[in-house]
Design an enzyme around this catalytic site. Sequence first.
Site, PDB file in Angstrom:
ATOM      1  N   GLY A 114       0.789   0.051   5.143  1.00  0.00           N
ATOM      2  CA  GLY A 114       1.059  -1.458   5.266  1.00  0.00           C
ATOM      3  C   GLY A 114       0.947  -2.439   6.380  1.00  0.00           C
ATOM      4  N   ASN A 263       7.182  -2.814  10.800  1.00  0.00           N
ATOM      5  CA  ASN A 263       5.881  -2.362  10.466  1.00  0.00           C
ATOM      6  C   ASN A 263       6.440  -2.777   8.684  1.00  0.00           C
ATOM      7  OD1 ASN A 263       7.337  -0.467   9.996  1.00  0.00           O
ATOM      8  ND2 ASN A 263       6.780   0.557   8.650  1.00  0.00           N
ATOM      9  N   CYS A 265       8.948  -2.148   6.329  1.00  0.00           N
ATOM     10  CA  CYS A 265       9.753  -1.979   6.033  1.00  0.00           C
ATOM     11  C   CYS A 265      10.923  -1.703   7.587  1.00  0.00           C
ATOM     12  CB  CYS A 265       9.844  -0.454   6.029  1.00  0.00           C
ATOM     13  SG  CYS A 265       9.250  -0.456   3.602  1.00  0.00           S
ATOM     14  N   GLU A 267      10.249   0.136  10.277  1.00  0.00           N
ATOM     15  CA  GLU A 267      11.228   1.357  10.629  1.00  0.00           C
ATOM     16  C   GLU A 267       9.995   1.124  12.362  1.00  0.00           C
ATOM     17  OE1 GLU A 267       9.653   1.322   8.123  1.00  0.00           O
ATOM     18  OE2 GLU A 267       9.273   3.126   7.235  1.00  0.00           O
ATOM     19  N   GLY A 411      10.028   6.626   0.016  1.00  0.00           N
ATOM     20  CA  GLY A 411      10.300   6.305  -1.240  1.00  0.00           C
ATOM     21  C   GLY A 411       9.470   6.965  -2.663  1.00  0.00           C
TER      22      GLY A 411
HETATM   23  N1  UDP Z   1       4.177   1.531   2.541  1.00  0.00           N
HETATM   24  C1  UDP Z   1       3.410   0.392   1.719  1.00  0.00           C
HETATM   25  N2  UDP Z   1       4.304   0.166   0.712  1.00  0.00           N
HETATM   26  C2  UDP Z   1       4.652   0.657   0.478  1.00  0.00           C
HETATM   27  C3  UDP Z   1       5.358   1.948   0.556  1.00  0.00           C
HETATM   28  C4  UDP Z   1       5.658   2.094   1.703  1.00  0.00           C
HETATM   29  O1  UDP Z   1       2.468  -0.043   2.880  1.00  0.00           O
HETATM   30  O2  UDP Z   1       4.431   0.019  -1.911  1.00  0.00           O
HETATM   31  C5  UDP Z   1       4.199   1.745   3.748  1.00  0.00           C
HETATM   32  C6  UDP Z   1       5.235   0.924   4.816  1.00  0.00           C
HETATM   33  O3  UDP Z   1       4.743   0.586   6.346  1.00  0.00           O
HETATM   34  C7  UDP Z   1       6.731   2.232   5.124  1.00  0.00           C
HETATM   35  C8  UDP Z   1       5.573   3.102   4.823  1.00  0.00           C
HETATM   36  O4  UDP Z   1       5.343   3.074   4.122  1.00  0.00           O
HETATM   37  O5  UDP Z   1       7.402   1.400   5.973  1.00  0.00           O
HETATM   38  C9  UDP Z   1       7.124   4.238   4.991  1.00  0.00           C
HETATM   39  O6  UDP Z   1       7.046   3.679   3.301  1.00  0.00           O
HETATM   40  P1  UDP Z   1       7.611   5.135   2.383  1.00  0.00           P
HETATM   41  O7  UDP Z   1       8.797   6.243   3.687  1.00  0.00           O
HETATM   42  O8  UDP Z   1       8.832   4.334   1.509  1.00  0.00           O
HETATM   43  O9  UDP Z   1       6.782   6.126   2.042  1.00  0.00           O
HETATM   44  P2  UDP Z   1       6.113   7.360   1.135  1.00  0.00           P
HETATM   45  O10 UDP Z   1       5.615   8.198   1.842  1.00  0.00           O
HETATM   46  O11 UDP Z   1       7.474   7.923   0.857  1.00  0.00           O
HETATM   47  O12 UDP Z   1       5.003   6.705  -0.392  1.00  0.00           O
END
Ligand code: UDP
Length: 561
Positions: A114, A263, A265, A267, A411
């Site tokens: 992202g 980024n 979200c 963080e 997520g």
């Molecule tokens: N992210 C993204 N698209 C999404 C979900 C997450 O680009 O639909 C990126 C975004 O930078 C976010 C980071 O991945 O801050 C981490 O998200 P998350 O911890 O929910 O990811 P997971 O590894 O659990 O899929």
Amino acid sequence: MTQLTDAGQKVFNARYALRDEQGHICETFEQAVSRLARVAASAEKEAQPHWEEKFASIIGDLLFVPSTPIWANMGKPDRPWQPSACFVLAVEDTLYSMYETLLSTALVFKSGGGVGYNFSTIRPRGSLVQSTKGKASGVVELIKLYNASSNMVMQGGVRRGASMGILNIDHPEIMNFIHAKLDGGLTNFNLSVGVTDAFMQALEQGEDWPLIFNGEVHDVLPAAVLWQSIVQSAHACGDPGIIFLDTIQKANPLPHKQLNCTNPCGEQPLFPGESCLLGSVNLARLIAEDGRINRALFKDTVSIAVRFLDNLIDVAEYPFPLIAEATRATRKIGLGFTGLADALIKAGLPYDSAEGRKYAGEIIELMQQSANDTSRALAEEKGCFPEWENSKFHPAEKIRNGTCVTIAPTGSVTTMAGCEGYGIEPIFAVAYKKSTNVAGDFEVFSPLFLEACQLYGVSNSILEEVARRGTCQGIKEIPVEIARIFKGAQDIAPADHILMQAEIQKHVDNAVSKTINLPGAATTEDIETCYRMAYSLGLKGITVFRDGCKEGTVTVGRQED
Ligand code: UDP
């Protein structure tokens, strides 16, 4: 090797498993763990089998869960080996740059990441375009263009591209930006206003605030008018959030460079072109039944996880050379944890209590210490990050990674790991209905809640009532021991959400992803209180969510009621 839960297996199959040419799944969880361990160990000059086994053991036991792009890409024959979830790209005030960045974004999305942008370089809507003598379409139109493009390119083939758009509080188009999501569009973007200490001071003192572009004052507004607009939009639709630019800059490992973007979200603050990979330690599996943390195993897990993430930076195939260069210059990693809620429940501590925060604070402090210790040891073994001599660590502290700790939303990986609380969030609710595009609709009762109810002999009719309401608070038949521990996000006061975020932020190098939930009846004053509190407690950013202000995918309680 740990068995995945049904929901965990669904996430694995839908997003992470290797597929054959016909698109059929041809990899088990165990095989994927070996794939990740092998590719990370291949970065070692010595003792590769030793490290491969260590990596496989923490990942296979779900003690450590790498984030989505690592599972989805690393070691696969048909994917670029791109491990980062977080990217920031620069966009300059030329047509060429705007479309060049759009293409770069598409390539980043395709590789599973992202993107965040700070649009403050873009001339405001209505400014003169020298070459054509026409009017510039401005920041919000550019965001619309980028937003539309996100619908085109699925991230890594599995999800829609997520983006963050930031505009600094002194940009002449700031009002347009603040109102940009009020009509419900721009669904692929989170928006945040970049707020400075100087602005907060002007607000405090009731002063006017100039809106400036390229040294030219376009307008002057009372700081309070800007602030109220932010608060009112956030109340109506959840956006914009705020990022506190000076607070972020104070923690910048390269203080001579401006750090003004994160980024999607929020963080992970990053420089243009930089990316960061993430991974989470699973607290649910590191806490004994009495709630005490297994310190030795925790430290060991953190240490191996830091090495794993650091190694992936060496074997990564980034979408283009600028990203590779910027990412390898600072070698930022973002290790965090998930399952804080599970740990607090086991420890019998309410999320919204001083004891609960102290408990969480001790865990994150231990994580930061262990992660930094490992990064320092890695610097001795393999060298510091290339920009180290220009960093705040020079010359006293040799360290391999510009940052080590980040709290991500987690997520997908939380579901795969089988714990209840995402990142540092409380449980969402004790009972709720969830719609997902991967696994369809399903009703969720918190398993930990059900377990506790069984222990205390809570009857089925009371459980029915809980499902109807989506909360166990205020039901007199629910034992107090259960009610004080099992509070969902909506049962917790906004101030307590913020206090937890602040406690965690104290020991996090990067930032903390956290949603501050407010009830539907919350007022704009309530939102304002949250934003002021976030600033005074030293948060790097804040996002609020008032119940019902956005079309959500999760409904507390049953929909038919
Ligand atoms: N992210 C993204 N698209 C999404 C979900 C997450 O680009 O639909 C990126 C975004 O930078 C976010 C980071 O991945 O801050 C981490 O998200 P998350 O911890 O929910 O990811 P997971 O590894 O659990 O899929």
